[in-house]
Design a protein around this motif. Structure first.
Motif, PDB file in Angstrom:
ATOM      1  N   UNK A 253     -10.911 -38.093  15.196  1.00 14.18           N
ATOM      2  CA  UNK A 253      -9.773 -37.192  15.027  1.00 14.18           C
ATOM      3  C   UNK A 253      -9.574 -36.463  16.341  1.00 14.18           C
ATOM      4  N   UNK A 254      -8.403 -35.892  16.574  1.00 12.33           N
ATOM      5  CA  UNK A 254      -8.195 -35.184  17.830  1.00 12.33           C
ATOM      6  C   UNK A 254      -9.062 -33.939  17.950  1.00 12.33           C
ATOM      7  N   UNK A 255      -9.437 -33.631  19.159  1.00 12.11           N
ATOM      8  CA  UNK A 255     -10.149 -32.383  19.432  1.00 12.11           C
ATOM      9  C   UNK A 255      -9.133 -31.292  19.717  1.00 12.11           C
ATOM     10  N   UNK A 256      -9.310 -30.111  19.179  1.00 12.16           N
ATOM     11  CA  UNK A 256      -8.389 -29.028  19.507  1.00 12.16           C
ATOM     12  C   UNK A 256      -8.677 -28.515  20.909  1.00 12.16           C
ATOM     13  N   UNK A 257      -7.759 -27.781  21.508  1.00  9.37           N
ATOM     14  CA  UNK A 257      -8.050 -27.187  22.814  1.00  9.37           C
ATOM     15  C   UNK A 257      -9.186 -26.175  22.708  1.00  9.37           C
ATOM     16  N   UNK A 258      -9.982 -26.067  23.747  1.00 12.53           N
ATOM     17  CA  UNK A 258     -11.068 -25.083  23.731  1.00 12.53           C
ATOM     18  C   UNK A 258     -10.516 -23.675  23.612  1.00 12.53           C
ATOM     19  N   UNK A 259      -9.421 -23.422  24.322  1.00 12.47           N
ATOM     20  CA  UNK A 259      -8.786 -22.109  24.287  1.00 12.47           C
ATOM     21  C   UNK A 259      -7.275 -22.268  24.268  1.00 12.47           C
ATOM     22  N   UNK A 260      -6.602 -21.267  23.751  1.00  9.18           N
ATOM     23  CA  UNK A 260      -5.139 -21.234  23.773  1.00  9.18           C
ATOM     24  C   UNK A 260      -4.668 -19.859  24.221  1.00  9.18           C
ATOM     25  N   UNK A 261      -3.493 -19.864  24.826  1.00 13.31           N
ATOM     26  CA  UNK A 261      -2.771 -18.616  25.056  1.00 13.31           C
ATOM     27  C   UNK A 261      -1.997 -18.273  23.793  1.00 13.31           C
ATOM     28  N   UNK A 262      -2.037 -17.011  23.416  1.00 10.38           N
ATOM     29  CA  UNK A 262      -1.129 -16.524  22.388  1.00 10.38           C
ATOM     30  C   UNK A 262      -0.264 -15.446  23.022  1.00 10.38           C
ATOM     31  N   UNK A 263       0.995 -15.451  22.680  1.00  9.25           N
ATOM     32  CA  UNK A 263       1.947 -14.571  23.351  1.00  9.25           C
ATOM     33  C   UNK A 263       3.008 -14.156  22.349  1.00  9.25           C
ATOM     34  N   UNK A 264       3.367 -12.891  22.389  1.00  8.01           N
ATOM     35  CA  UNK A 264       4.380 -12.366  21.467  1.00  8.01           C
ATOM     36  C   UNK A 264       5.246 -11.367  22.209  1.00  8.01           C
ATOM     37  N   UNK A 265       6.547 -11.613  22.196  1.00  7.89           N
ATOM     38  CA  UNK A 265       7.501 -10.688  22.792  1.00  7.89           C
ATOM     39  C   UNK A 265       8.592 -10.401  21.776  1.00  7.89           C
ATOM     40  N   UNK A 266       9.303  -9.306  21.959  1.00 13.46           N
ATOM     41  CA  UNK A 266      10.377  -8.977  21.030  1.00 13.46           C
ATOM     42  C   UNK A 266      11.591  -8.451  21.779  1.00 13.46           C
ATOM     43  N   UNK A 267      12.753  -8.770  21.204  1.00 15.47           N
ATOM     44  CA  UNK A 267      14.023  -8.264  21.706  1.00 15.47           C
ATOM     45  C   UNK A 267      14.574  -7.269  20.685  1.00 15.47           C
ATOM     46  N   UNK A 268      14.526  -5.973  20.986  1.00 14.92           N
ATOM     47  CA  UNK A 268      15.100  -4.995  20.054  1.00 14.92           C
ATOM     48  C   UNK A 268      16.600  -5.238  19.877  1.00 14.92           C
ATOM     49  N   UNK A 269      17.106  -4.854  18.722  1.00 14.36           N
ATOM     50  CA  UNK A 269      18.528  -5.037  18.448  1.00 14.36           C
ATOM     51  C   UNK A 269      19.403  -4.106  19.278  1.00 14.36           C
ATOM     52  N   UNK A 270      18.855  -3.012  19.771  1.00 21.50           N
ATOM     53  CA  UNK A 270      19.653  -2.108  20.599  1.00 21.50           C
ATOM     54  C   UNK A 270      20.213  -2.873  21.795  1.00 21.50           C
ATOM     55  N   UNK A 271      21.500  -2.831  21.961  1.00 20.36           N
ATOM     56  CA  UNK A 271      22.210  -3.492  23.069  1.00 20.36           C
ATOM     57  C   UNK A 271      22.223  -5.013  22.972  1.00 20.36           C
ATOM     58  N   UNK A 272      21.740  -5.566  21.859  1.00 19.51           N
ATOM     59  CA  UNK A 272      21.799  -7.024  21.696  1.00 19.51           C
ATOM     60  C   UNK A 272      23.144  -7.364  21.058  1.00 19.51           C
ATOM     61  N   UNK A 273      24.165  -7.387  21.881  1.00 22.45           N
ATOM     62  CA  UNK A 273      25.521  -7.672  21.421  1.00 22.45           C
ATOM     63  C   UNK A 273      25.633  -9.123  20.966  1.00 22.45           C
ATOM     64  N   UNK A 274      26.767  -9.453  20.373  1.00 20.28           N
ATOM     65  CA  UNK A 274      26.930 -10.823  19.905  1.00 20.28           C
ATOM     66  C   UNK A 274      26.852 -11.837  21.042  1.00 20.28           C
ATOM     67  N   UNK A 275      27.476 -11.601  22.212  1.00 22.10           N
ATOM     68  CA  UNK A 275      27.303 -12.559  23.311  1.00 22.10           C
ATOM     69  C   UNK A 275      25.845 -12.699  23.749  1.00 22.10           C
ATOM     70  N   UNK A 276      25.110 -11.600  23.759  1.00 23.34           N
ATOM     71  CA  UNK A 276      23.704 -11.663  24.160  1.00 23.34           C
ATOM     72  C   UNK A 276      22.860 -12.389  23.107  1.00 23.34           C
ATOM     73  N   UNK A 277      23.114 -12.119  21.854  1.00 21.31           N
ATOM     74  CA  UNK A 277      22.429 -12.823  20.774  1.00 21.31           C
ATOM     75  C   UNK A 277      22.736 -14.320  20.837  1.00 21.31           C
ATOM     76  N   UNK A 278      23.994 -14.635  21.105  1.00 20.36           N
ATOM     77  CA  UNK A 278      24.403 -16.030  21.241  1.00 20.36           C
ATOM     78  C   UNK A 278      23.645 -16.718  22.360  1.00 20.36           C
ATOM     79  N   UNK A 279      23.506 -16.025  23.484  1.00 21.88           N
ATOM     80  CA  UNK A 279      22.781 -16.590  24.621  1.00 21.88           C
ATOM     81  C   UNK A 279      21.305 -16.834  24.257  1.00 21.88           C
ATOM     82  N   UNK A 280      20.692 -15.915  23.534  1.00 22.79           N
ATOM     83  CA  UNK A 280      19.298 -16.054  23.140  1.00 22.79           C
ATOM     84  C   UNK A 280      19.095 -17.301  22.285  1.00 22.79           C
ATOM     85  N   UNK A 281      19.937 -17.474  21.267  1.00 28.76           N
ATOM     86  CA  UNK A 281      19.796 -18.646  20.410  1.00 28.76           C
ATOM     87  C   UNK A 281      20.130 -19.942  21.123  1.00 28.76           C
TER      88      UNK A 281
END
Length: 539
Positions: A253-281
């Protein structure tokens, strides 16, 4: 508080009594022969009135509560055969529970009189005779990962939630954060043991393998994505990489990686206008269109973009990256930058670190076990990113002030990579050319809130796919739904106004083949629920 609420949403044999074991002649392992010391022939029985009955008459979703006559808790295949045989002889409707994560009322149905609870069959071991890893159907993913890694240094590319049972996860074609690198968990199923009922009403255990000359091969195939509860009771699986050679279990069976990076970022809704939300998606969708080939340096990266309502939580990007890959941190940072490029709102980093792989599987950025919620989930596959109307519908609903429920999100996951190298017909999971997989989830606590939450969720999903009848039909952009995120609405013409039936959304061109397997292995339709495979000629 917002972070917690977002994570909360992510949770989620021998011959006996006239029964006979059937196995391929070239693989004559006797079910029950390796079941340990002699045991009683009948499974532990919990009748109505027993203090354990209430706990065993519901799963993870508190919307569904049953009142069966009995719950059977087998520990051997022989006990499963006898429990099924007795239910058939007495004319009692039965259902099967593995880990209890069914999203709809398929197990805990008002008409169910016998529940076969597989949670006591949870062994994980190496079968030297078959040269494969044997995993019983009641084993939970977290325990499978831990045992496989500690004893043999290998893993399976399954899901992120530790408390999901193998029986349901595998039969529905489960996937997880190693999928782009190693494929789906069903791609490693070498054999499956299933307790079935023949036309005469006789229960028996059958072992079916992937071998081309196995007369039971179609039963194996049906359990590689055809969903649970349609053909019989799965008691155990055997797993092995189909390309592996030799007998060394550390190489099978496959071996998993010895280590992984975990990363979490967030975009608050403040100033996330429809054009900006569109760009994100648009960034997220188009990035996956460009970077989902199996030979991409990003095949070892998995991410989820998680959208929530403006009134309750920011939008999150969660990433896991194989830290042993060349330039892994640079690739990770470049990915996050590409998703945020041109959005005009600086994302906030809430977590970035390197962890051993086994510990990373318990990271709460990916799941939390919450067995006290009521919930509703939906799904969709995307071959491409989002259309302008889809993005507009997402923005309109997520920024509305009329719905401020804390437990709603759309989780958009990375897909593709090695998953898409397997031909669609090779397994019963036919979605093999998508780059994104979506889970739409709402969780709440009180029954009084059912109608409000369900209606908003249903209407939102229908609006996003309004151009195609309210569901993600099979076209150049979308590619149907995922059976393990069971959704009864796609069977309802009130919510599915397309001409595409639920069977095609789940199974595409595989459904007729699944029906033929149903006719052979469950001709009496003993194993059924609202979205089980139908017998040929029935709906």
């Amino acid at each position: 508080m917002n972070g917690l609420s977002r994570r909360t949403l992510l949770s989620r044999a021998a011959v006996l009594g006239g029964t006979a074991l059937v196995v391929p002649p070239f693989a004559a392992t006797i079910a029950g022969a390796d079941e340990g010391p002699a045991r009683p022939a009948n499974a532990l029985t919990v009748p109505r009135g027993d203090h354990r009955h209430a706990a065993l008459s519901r799963g993870q979703n508190m919307r569904w509560v049953s009142n069966p006559d009995v719950v059977r808790l087998p520990v051997t295949t022989t006990e499963v055969v006898n429990a099924v045989g007795e239910a058939v002889r007495t004319g009692k409707r039965l259902s099967v529970r593995s880990g209890g994560h069914c999203y709809e009322g398929f197990v805990d149905h008002p008409e169910v009189q016998v529940i076969i609870d597989m949670s006591c069959m949870d062994a994980v071991r190496f079968d030297t005779a078959r040269g494969a890893f044997e995993v019983e159907a009641g084993a939970l993913l977290g325990d499978v990962y831990g045992t496989l890694l500690r004893r043999w240094g290998v893993t399976l590319p399954g899901g992120s939630c530790h408390t999901v049972g193998v029986g349901g996860h595998v039969t529905g074609g489960g996937y997880g954060q190693l999928g782009r690198q190693h494929g789906l968990i069903v791609d490693y199923v070498q054999a499956v043991e299933v307790v079935v009922v023949d036309q005469a009403g006789v229960a028996k255990a059958v072992i079916a393998t992937r071998e081309a000359n196995d007369p039971n091969r179609e039963l194996w195939w049906a359990h590689t994505g055809g969903g649970g509860g349609s053909f019989g009771v799965v008691t155990r699986f055997w797993f092995r990489d189909p390309g592996a050679t030799g007998s060394d279990p550390t190489k099978l069976l496959p071996a998993p990686p010895a280590e992984v990076w975990i990363h979490r970022v967030e975009w608050p809704w403040d100033n996330l206008t429809e054009p900006r939300f569109t760009r994100l998606l648009r960034n997220f969708g188009q990035w996956h269109e460009r970077n989902s080939a199996v030979n991409s340096p990003y095949a070892k990266l998995f991410s989820r973009l998680e959208l929530s309502t403006k009134a309750t939580a920011p939008n999150h990007l969660i990433v896991q990256m194989d830290a042993t890959a060349p330039d892994s941190e640079r690739l990770l940072d470049a990915f996050v930058a590409a998703i945020g490029e041109g959005v005009g709102v600086t994302p906030q980093v809430t977590d970035k670190r390197k962890l051993p792989w086994l510990q990373s599987t318990g990271w709460q950025g990916l799941w939390v076990h919450t067995p006290t919620d009521r919930y509703k989930y939906k799904s969709s596959y995307h071959r491409k990113g989002f259309t302008d109307p889809q993005i507009a519908a997402l923005y309109k609903a997520l920024t509305a002030t009329t719905y401020t429920h804390l437990g709603f999100a759309v989780s958009i996951a990375s897909y593709g990579g090695k998953i898409n190298t397997v031909p669609a017909e090779a397994t019963a999971e036919p979605h093999r050319d998508s780059v994104l997989k979506l889970l739409w989830g709402t969780a709440w606590a009180e029954a009084a809130d059912d109608k409000r939450n369900l209606q908003w969720h249903q209407e939102f999903y229908q609006q996003v796919y309004a151009d195609t009848g309210g569901v993600p039909v099979l076209n150049e952009v979308t590619d149907g739904c995922f059976i393990n995120y069971a959704d009864i609405d796609i069977s309802d013409p009130a919510w599915n106004r397309s001409t595409v039936p639920w069977t095609e959304l789940y199974f595409k061109g595989s459904y007729r083949r699944l029906q033929l397997a149903k006719a052979k292995w469950d001709p009496r339709n003993v194993f059924r629920h609202a979205q089980s495979i139908r017998l040929p000629g029935t709906r």
